[in-house]
Design a protein around this motif. Structure first.
Motif, PDB file in Angstrom:
ATOM      1  N   LYS A 167       0.827  -1.208   0.000  1.00  7.45           N
ATOM      2  CA  LYS A 167       0.000   0.000   0.000  1.00  7.45           C
ATOM      3  C   LYS A 167       0.866   1.265   0.000  1.00  7.45           C
ATOM      4  CE  LYS A 167      -4.007  -2.037   2.326  1.00  7.45           C
ATOM      5  NZ  LYS A 167      -4.829  -2.051   3.565  1.00  7.45           N
ATOM      6  N   MET A 168       1.987   1.221   0.705  1.00 10.85           N
ATOM      7  CA  MET A 168       2.905   2.355   0.715  1.00 10.85           C
ATOM      8  C   MET A 168       3.409   2.653  -0.689  1.00 10.85           C
ATOM      9  SD  MET A 168       5.009   1.316   4.174  1.00 10.85           S
ATOM     10  CE  MET A 168       6.426   2.378   3.838  1.00 10.85           C
ATOM     11  N   HIS A 169       3.802   1.618  -1.412  1.00 10.94           N
ATOM     12  CA  HIS A 169       4.299   1.798  -2.780  1.00 10.94           C
ATOM     13  C   HIS A 169       3.203   2.318  -3.701  1.00 10.94           C
ATOM     14  CE1 HIS A 169       8.450   0.288  -2.788  1.00 10.94           C
ATOM     15  NE2 HIS A 169       8.066  -0.522  -1.825  1.00 10.94           N
ATOM     16  N   GLU A 170       1.995   1.801  -3.539  1.00  8.28           N
ATOM     17  CA  GLU A 170       0.886   2.254  -4.378  1.00  8.28           C
ATOM     18  C   GLU A 170       0.593   3.729  -4.148  1.00  8.28           C
ATOM     19  OE1 GLU A 170      -2.197  -0.436  -3.263  1.00  8.28           O
ATOM     20  OE2 GLU A 170      -1.550  -2.024  -4.648  1.00  8.28           O
ATOM     21  N   MET A 171       0.577   4.156  -2.897  1.00  7.01           N
ATOM     22  CA  MET A 171       0.307   5.550  -2.578  1.00  7.01           C
ATOM     23  C   MET A 171       1.440   6.448  -3.057  1.00  7.01           C
ATOM     24  SD  MET A 171      -0.808   7.211   1.097  1.00  7.01           S
ATOM     25  CE  MET A 171      -2.216   6.100   1.198  1.00  7.01           C
ATOM     26  N   TYR A 172       2.675   5.967  -2.912  1.00 12.30           N
ATOM     27  CA  TYR A 172       3.831   6.763  -3.346  1.00 12.30           C
ATOM     28  C   TYR A 172       3.828   6.957  -4.866  1.00 12.30           C
ATOM     29  CZ  TYR A 172       8.628   8.483  -3.532  1.00 12.30           C
ATOM     30  OH  TYR A 172       9.741   9.259  -3.735  1.00 12.30           O
TER      31      TYR A 172
END
Length: 219
Positions: free
Chosen positions: A169-174
């Motif tokens: 999720k962190m990568h998707e948001m970034y």
């Protein structure tokens, strides 16, 4: 699997679990502010992060400030402390006789949190160490400065799955460059970014309202 240029800061997983907006303000918008808790925590980490420090006590090897990374999680950072315990079930370490089992230790200034943000950060460190040393790590410890005690954390399948899902999720948001809207809670009172986030203002008035009341009315 992520390439090195896509790695995010491993320590950010704790921010993300605490508040996704806080994480986005720090890691996407590059905003930061200090308060007592962040300053005290930084001082504690400086004591733990004597980078490249090795200390051997019998069947225990203590390594501080070890740099780690995971292709699977796409995260990189440092461990406060990694203890290598001598065991026949462990791995070989260059320059040391016998076999050793690594165990991450994360230092925190305060007390155990109501959520599992600290456990997620520690589990992410374990995943990195497992990749780097090609081994399995069953548990690690969180050391809290307020009570001066270690808290044992078992790296269960549920915790591992949540850690991997959080990193995803962190990568998707970034990649989206997205900063979530405010979701106010009692956590906002202790957040060092409260003056940047302005949770009360954003809760009471959205951008459209602000423009209508403060710009259009002046035309």
């Amino acid at each position: 699997m992520y390439s090195e240029e896509d790695y995010l800061m491993l320590s950010g997983i704790q921010h993300f679990a605490f508040c996704q907006r806080q994480w986005a303000l720090i890691h996407i918008e590059q905003q930061w502010a200090e308060n007592y808790k962040t300053t005290a925590g930084e001082l504690m980490h400086k004591k733990a992060h004597d980078e490249g420090s090795f200390e051997k006590r019998g069947d225990l090897l203590i390594v501080r400030g070890l740099r780690i990374a995971s292709h699977e999680l796409g995260l990189s950072g440092q461990c406060d402390v990694v203890e290598f315990h001598q065991s026949e079930e462990g791995i070989d370490l260059f320059g040391y006789d016998g076999k050793w089992i690594p165990m991450p230790i994360e230092y925190k200034h305060g007390t155990p949190k109501e959520n599992n943000a600290d456990e997620l950060q520690l589990c992410a460190q374990a995943v990195c160490l497992e990749e780097m040393f090609q081994t399995n790590i069953s548990w690690g410890s969180l050391y809290y400065g307020m009570n001066r005690r270690r808290s044992r954390v078992e790296f269960t399948e549920d915790l591992r799955s949540e850690t991997k899902e959080t990193a995803k999720k962190m990568h998707e948001m970034y990649q989206r460059g997205h900063t979530p809207n405010v979701k106010t809670s009692k956590r906002c009172k202790s957040c060092s970014l409260a003056d940047l986030c302005l949770p009360r203002l954003q809760k009471s008035m959205d951008v459209g309202q602000y423009i209508r009341q403060n710009i259009h009315t002046k035309d």
